[in-house]
Design a protein around this motif. Structure first.
Motif, mmCIF file in Angstrom:
data_model
loop_
_atom_site.group_PDB
_atom_site.id
_atom_site.type_symbol
_atom_site.label_atom_id
_atom_site.label_comp_id
_atom_site.label_asym_id
_atom_site.label_seq_id
_atom_site.Cartn_x
_atom_site.Cartn_y
_atom_site.Cartn_z
ATOM 1 N N VAL A 1 0.828 -1.212 0.000
ATOM 2 C CA VAL A 1 0.000 0.000 0.000
ATOM 3 C C VAL A 1 0.858 1.255 0.000
ATOM 4 O O VAL A 1 0.325 2.368 -0.021
ATOM 5 C CB VAL A 1 -0.964 0.027 1.211
ATOM 6 N N ARG A 2 2.183 1.100 0.035
ATOM 7 C CA ARG A 2 3.090 2.251 -0.004
ATOM 8 C C ARG A 2 4.441 1.785 -0.531
ATOM 9 O O ARG A 2 4.777 0.602 -0.447
ATOM 10 C CB ARG A 2 3.256 2.867 1.389
ATOM 11 N N ASP A 3 5.199 2.693 -1.077
ATOM 12 C CA ASP A 3 6.539 2.394 -1.587
ATOM 13 C C ASP A 3 7.642 2.966 -0.720
ATOM 14 O O ASP A 3 8.828 2.696 -0.947
ATOM 15 C CB ASP A 3 6.703 2.925 -3.016
ATOM 16 N N SER A 4 7.269 3.780 0.275
ATOM 17 C CA SER A 4 8.260 4.354 1.168
ATOM 18 C C SER A 4 7.582 4.745 2.468
ATOM 19 O O SER A 4 6.343 4.787 2.548
ATOM 20 C CB SER A 4 8.932 5.569 0.535
ATOM 21 N N LEU A 5 8.394 5.040 3.476
ATOM 22 C CA LEU A 5 7.882 5.400 4.798
ATOM 23 C C LEU A 5 8.715 6.533 5.392
ATOM 24 O O LEU A 5 9.948 6.525 5.277
ATOM 25 C CB LEU A 5 7.990 4.200 5.755
ATOM 26 N N PRO A 6 8.071 7.501 6.064
ATOM 27 C CA PRO A 6 8.855 8.467 6.838
ATOM 28 C C PRO A 6 9.688 7.721 7.877
ATOM 29 O O PRO A 6 9.235 6.757 8.477
ATOM 30 C CB PRO A 6 7.781 9.338 7.510
ATOM 31 N N VAL A 7 10.915 8.189 8.069
ATOM 32 C CA VAL A 7 11.826 7.453 8.945
ATOM 33 C C VAL A 7 12.451 8.394 9.974
ATOM 34 O O VAL A 7 12.930 9.473 9.651
ATOM 35 C CB VAL A 7 12.914 6.713 8.123
ATOM 36 N N LEU A 8 12.427 7.952 11.218
ATOM 37 C CA LEU A 8 12.955 8.702 12.361
ATOM 38 C C LEU A 8 14.466 8.531 12.454
ATOM 39 O O LEU A 8 15.012 7.507 12.039
ATOM 40 C CB LEU A 8 12.254 8.196 13.611
ATOM 41 N N TRP A 9 15.140 9.518 13.044
ATOM 42 C CA TRP A 9 16.572 9.407 13.325
ATOM 43 C C TRP A 9 16.796 9.529 14.827
ATOM 44 O O TRP A 9 16.259 10.443 15.467
ATOM 45 C CB TRP A 9 17.343 10.497 12.600
ATOM 46 N N GLU B 1 12.523 9.808 3.820
ATOM 47 C CA GLU B 1 11.835 8.518 3.851
ATOM 48 C C GLU B 1 12.807 7.385 3.538
ATOM 49 O O GLU B 1 13.900 7.601 3.021
ATOM 50 C CB GLU B 1 10.660 8.509 2.870
ATOM 51 N N VAL B 2 12.397 6.148 3.869
ATOM 52 C CA VAL B 2 13.150 4.953 3.529
ATOM 53 C C VAL B 2 12.347 4.195 2.477
ATOM 54 O O VAL B 2 11.126 4.042 2.588
ATOM 55 C CB VAL B 2 13.429 4.082 4.781
ATOM 56 N N MET B 3 13.028 3.734 1.428
ATOM 57 C CA MET B 3 12.371 3.072 0.304
ATOM 58 C C MET B 3 12.189 1.574 0.576
ATOM 59 O O MET B 3 13.064 0.928 1.168
ATOM 60 C CB MET B 3 13.202 3.241 -0.979
ATOM 61 N N ARG C 1 17.343 13.821 4.976
ATOM 62 C CA ARG C 1 17.279 12.419 5.387
ATOM 63 C C ARG C 1 16.213 12.182 6.461
ATOM 64 O O ARG C 1 15.483 11.195 6.401
ATOM 65 C CB ARG C 1 18.643 11.960 5.898
ATOM 66 N N HIS C 2 16.152 13.080 7.459
ATOM 67 C CA HIS C 2 15.237 12.874 8.584
ATOM 68 C C HIS C 2 14.733 14.222 9.098
ATOM 69 O O HIS C 2 15.491 15.194 9.145
ATOM 70 C CB HIS C 2 15.938 12.137 9.730
ATOM 71 N N ARG C 3 13.458 14.239 9.521
ATOM 72 C CA ARG C 3 12.916 15.404 10.215
ATOM 73 C C ARG C 3 12.056 14.983 11.417
ATOM 74 O O ARG C 3 11.342 15.795 11.989
ATOM 75 C CB ARG C 3 12.114 16.288 9.266
ATOM 76 N N LEU D 1 0.207 3.516 9.053
ATOM 77 C CA LEU D 1 1.361 3.679 9.942
ATOM 78 C C LEU D 1 1.559 5.182 10.164
ATOM 79 O O LEU D 1 2.495 5.790 9.620
ATOM 80 C CB LEU D 1 2.619 3.070 9.323
ATOM 81 N N PRO D 2 0.716 5.807 10.965
ATOM 82 C CA PRO D 2 0.757 7.265 11.071
ATOM 83 C C PRO D 2 2.053 7.816 11.659
ATOM 84 O O PRO D 2 2.384 8.987 11.433
ATOM 85 C CB PRO D 2 -0.439 7.581 11.978
ATOM 86 N N TRP D 3 2.806 6.992 12.402
ATOM 87 C CA TRP D 3 4.036 7.471 13.023
ATOM 88 C C TRP D 3 5.282 7.084 12.231
ATOM 89 O O TRP D 3 6.395 7.273 12.709
ATOM 90 C CB TRP D 3 4.136 6.942 14.452
ATOM 91 N N GLY D 4 5.104 6.536 11.021
ATOM 92 C CA GLY D 4 6.262 6.167 10.231
ATOM 93 C C GLY D 4 7.044 5.035 10.862
ATOM 94 O O GLY D 4 6.474 4.126 11.461
ATOM 95 N N CYS D 5 8.381 5.091 10.732
ATOM 96 C CA CYS D 5 9.198 3.988 11.235
ATOM 97 C C CYS D 5 10.544 4.501 11.728
ATOM 98 O O CYS D 5 10.893 5.682 11.580
ATOM 99 C CB CYS D 5 9.402 2.923 10.157
#
Length: 399
Positions: free
Chosen positions: A155-163, A375-377, A185-187, A348-352
């Motif tokens: 359902v998605r090709d990428s995800l927001p990603v935490l650092w 995001e991470v692909m 890279r990250h926000r 996944l409202p909080w990303g990964c």
């Protein structure tokens, strides 16, 4: 009415035929596990310790037909401080108990395989997760489809990603965040605290947030205590973190104190996330019943593998608990397992937080994890979507 996709029909037919026939060619005939020790690019901080390397277990599962899948067993640092397991116990449990339990079983009979591992060894979630991921990789490669397709489709090709800002130093963390923002890279930033005086640590976290938010208002912040505070300390200091603008607070009290987590979640407006308190889908049900977590961190390694992490995500979704994709400092191999699962979760409202490959000093796959535009692909190849680099594994294998 929309007709099912051809590839979905092919997968369904193959699975049905394989399980029904219990073909001797689909029987598992080997399970191998090796430990690799990979340095980190920088030290990684936890409230209970700091480490400069990451040890992992690379697991290979093969069938009589010659099909092969590869998975990864990992814990933070590879040591036992986080959840009790370490790479040494993971390898021993696989070699002595899990491998003998599944040899001869059909690789497509997944629930049978999980039940066999449970009979052979209680708990040992990280060890079972590594074997489970290798089995998923093998099945996906036989079917020539990404694992996400087996869980409803991508359902998605990428995800927001935490650092994770994990130096434990204010200036260093702020400069680290500046680089991440400049490089797109990250926000979303996690600030690790809890090792020192609680008041001092809370002030450091707030100053870090304020300095980074001055650079960019389009940022989110988590603070992770890794069980460092007791309930009175948390009740006294967490409101100041809430008022400062943090978006989420992770595991402030010890894992056993689920009642305190529930009380804190009830008194604060900011979401409280349980991590060390939650393992498999039974724990998620308990947390939902006791209202002890506002967010559920889906983790393949901690949850016992892809299939059981998917079940846990379903329990959380049914309870109305939003999801977040967690990690255990995996390489690109273990990260791909998480990404395949997360690709099929509806929300996944909080990303990964899948940043293990960005922390490890070397990559163990021929297709390193790709990060861009915050995001991470998600890989598109069959199985887990990546291929292990045998030379890299050999280089870092523990002798």
């Amino acid at each position: 009415m929309t007709s099912p996709k051809p590839e979905t029909n092919a997968v369904t037919r193959h699975l049905a035929q394989a399980v029904a026939s219990c073909s001797r060619e689909d029987a598992i005939d080997r399970v191998e596990a090796v430990i690799v020790d990979v340095p980190l690019r920088r030290q990684h901080f936890h409230a209970s310790g700091t480490h400069a390397g990451q040890s992992l277990v690379i697991i290979t599962v093969g069938t009589r037909s010659g099909a092969v899948g590869v998975g990864e067993g990992s814990t933070p640092a590879g040591t036992a401080f986080w959840g009790g397991e370490c790479v040494e116990t993971i390898k021993v449990i696989i070699d002595q108990y899990l491998a003998p339990a599944i040899i001869g079983l059909n690789v497509f009979a997944h629930e049978t395989l999980l039940a066999a591992m449970d009979r052979a060894a209680a708990a040992n979630h990280f060890a079972k997760a590594g074997v489970d991921c290798a089995i998923h990789d093998l099945v996906g490669r036989v079917l020539n489809v990404p694992i996400g397709l087996l869980y409803g489709g991508r359902v998605r090709d990428s995800l927001p990603v935490l650092w994770a800002l994990a130096t434990s130093e204010l200036d260093a963390d702020v400069e680290d965040a500046r680089r991440m923002l400049d490089e797109r890279r990250h926000r979303f930033f996690k600030i690790k605290i809890g090792k020192g005086d609680p008041r001092v640590e809370a002030r450091r976290a707030i100053k870090t947030l304020e300095a980074i938010r001055a650079m960019s208002e389009d940022t989110l912040f988590s603070v992770d205590l890794n069980q460092a505070w007791d309930e009175p300390t948390s009740a006294r200091l967490l409101p100041s973190l809430q008022d400062a603008g943090f978006d989420i607070i992770e595991q402030p009290v010890e894992a056993w104190n689920v009642a305190a987590m529930a009380r804190l979640a009830d008194r604060l407006d900011i979401p409280i996330l349980s991590d060390e308190s939650l393992w498999d889908y039974h724990d998620v049900f308990d947390a939902a019943t006791r209202r002890s977590t506002d967010v559920y961190a889906v983790k393949v390694a901690k949850g016992g593998g892809i299939r059981r992490a998917y079940k846990a995500a379903n329990v959380a979704e049914a309870a109305g608990i939003p999801l977040y994709g967690g990690m255990a400092l995996e390489s690109s191999l273990g990260t791909a397992a998480g990404l395949q699962l997360f690709s099929a979760l509806s929300d996944l409202p909080w990303g990964c937080e899948l940043i293990g490959p960005r922390l490890l000093g070397d990559d163990l796959t021929t297709e390193p994890t790709v990060y861009r535009d915050f995001e991470v692909m998600i890989p598109h190849g069959p199985g887990l979507g990546v291929t292990v680099d045998p030379d890299k594994v050999a280089r870092w294998t523990r002798k």
